[in-house]
Design an enzyme around this catalytic site. Sequence first.
Site, PDB file in Angstrom:
ATOM      1  N   ASP A  85       0.831  -1.206   0.000  1.00 36.40           N
ATOM      2  CA  ASP A  85       0.000   0.000   0.000  1.00 36.40           C
ATOM      3  C   ASP A  85       0.868   1.260   0.000  1.00 36.40           C
ATOM      4  O   ASP A  85       2.037   1.224   0.387  1.00 36.40           O
ATOM      5  CB  ASP A  85      -0.846   0.059   1.287  1.00 36.40           C
ATOM      6  CG  ASP A  85      -2.042  -0.863   1.241  1.00 36.40           C
ATOM      7  OD1 ASP A  85      -2.113  -1.699   0.335  1.00 36.40           O
ATOM      8  OD2 ASP A  85      -2.900  -0.735   2.133  1.00 36.40           O
ATOM      9  N   HIS A 137       4.102  -2.039   2.959  1.00 38.47           N
ATOM     10  CA  HIS A 137       4.074  -0.691   2.368  1.00 38.47           C
ATOM     11  C   HIS A 137       5.367  -0.477   1.593  1.00 38.47           C
ATOM     12  O   HIS A 137       6.447  -0.597   2.191  1.00 38.47           O
ATOM     13  CB  HIS A 137       3.923   0.363   3.469  1.00 38.47           C
ATOM     14  CG  HIS A 137       2.629   0.236   4.216  1.00 38.47           C
ATOM     15  ND1 HIS A 137       2.459  -0.686   5.224  1.00 38.47           N
ATOM     16  CD2 HIS A 137       1.452   0.884   4.069  1.00 38.47           C
ATOM     17  CE1 HIS A 137       1.212  -0.596   5.682  1.00 38.47           C
ATOM     18  NE2 HIS A 137       0.578   0.346   4.996  1.00 38.47           N
TER      19      HIS A 137
HETATM   20 ZN    ZN Z   1      -2.720   3.564   3.054  1.00 40.93          ZN
END
Ligand code: ZN
Length: 225
Positions: free
Chosen positions: A43, A183
């Site tokens: 993400d 991430h």
């Molecule tokens: Zn996010």
Amino acid sequence: MKKRMICLFLCIYLLLIFFQNSKSITASTTVDISQPVVALSFDDGPSKYTEKIINYLHEEDVVATFFVVGNKVPLYQKTLKKAIKYKNEIGNHSYSHKWLSRLNDMEMKEEIEKGNSVIKEELGYTTKLLRPTYGGINQRLRDNTNLQIVFWSVDTKDWKYKNVQSIVKETENTKDGDIILMHDLHERTLKALKEIIPLLKEKNFEFVTVSELEKIKFLRNKIKK
Ligand code: ZN
């Protein structure tokens, strides 16, 4: 009994045809759906680390799903095109990372649609997936999009942990069918990935995109019936 056997063989045959014809099934190998499968997801990118992650995944013959923030896409167009070329999947993570479930209907739709548009315009890619920002969900968000909403089942907490081993440890109980959240914003995430992938490979996991994972779950259910 005989009928059942014929049915089973027919199912396997159809599955083989399905996988051979399906362009979205991973890069160079056919996925064996009897093996445990896992989907890595990233993400909040793209960022300067995304390309390194994509290159490493490719070296390992592994695919993942990148939920991108729309306004970062133009700057990393080349990187994301490479991700697509390497059979990774791209999902929408809003246009500017606003808290989608807290927006009014109009703003919510705009954030999602602008995200879809920039992915389409910059990458020539139509996304099917939405990962809600901050994991926030409500009925309005479900009603305001046709995209498939995707969460995760293993959180590496790589945004919080500063050391690689803590990130790796969060994945040690990964099960068949899990979606791992990471991430692509941190160097430590890449370092952790270089431990997580070999460890999961040792446990015979196959790596698939989120959409492939859905297909596999669907096919397994069909065989069971
Ligand atoms: Zn996010």
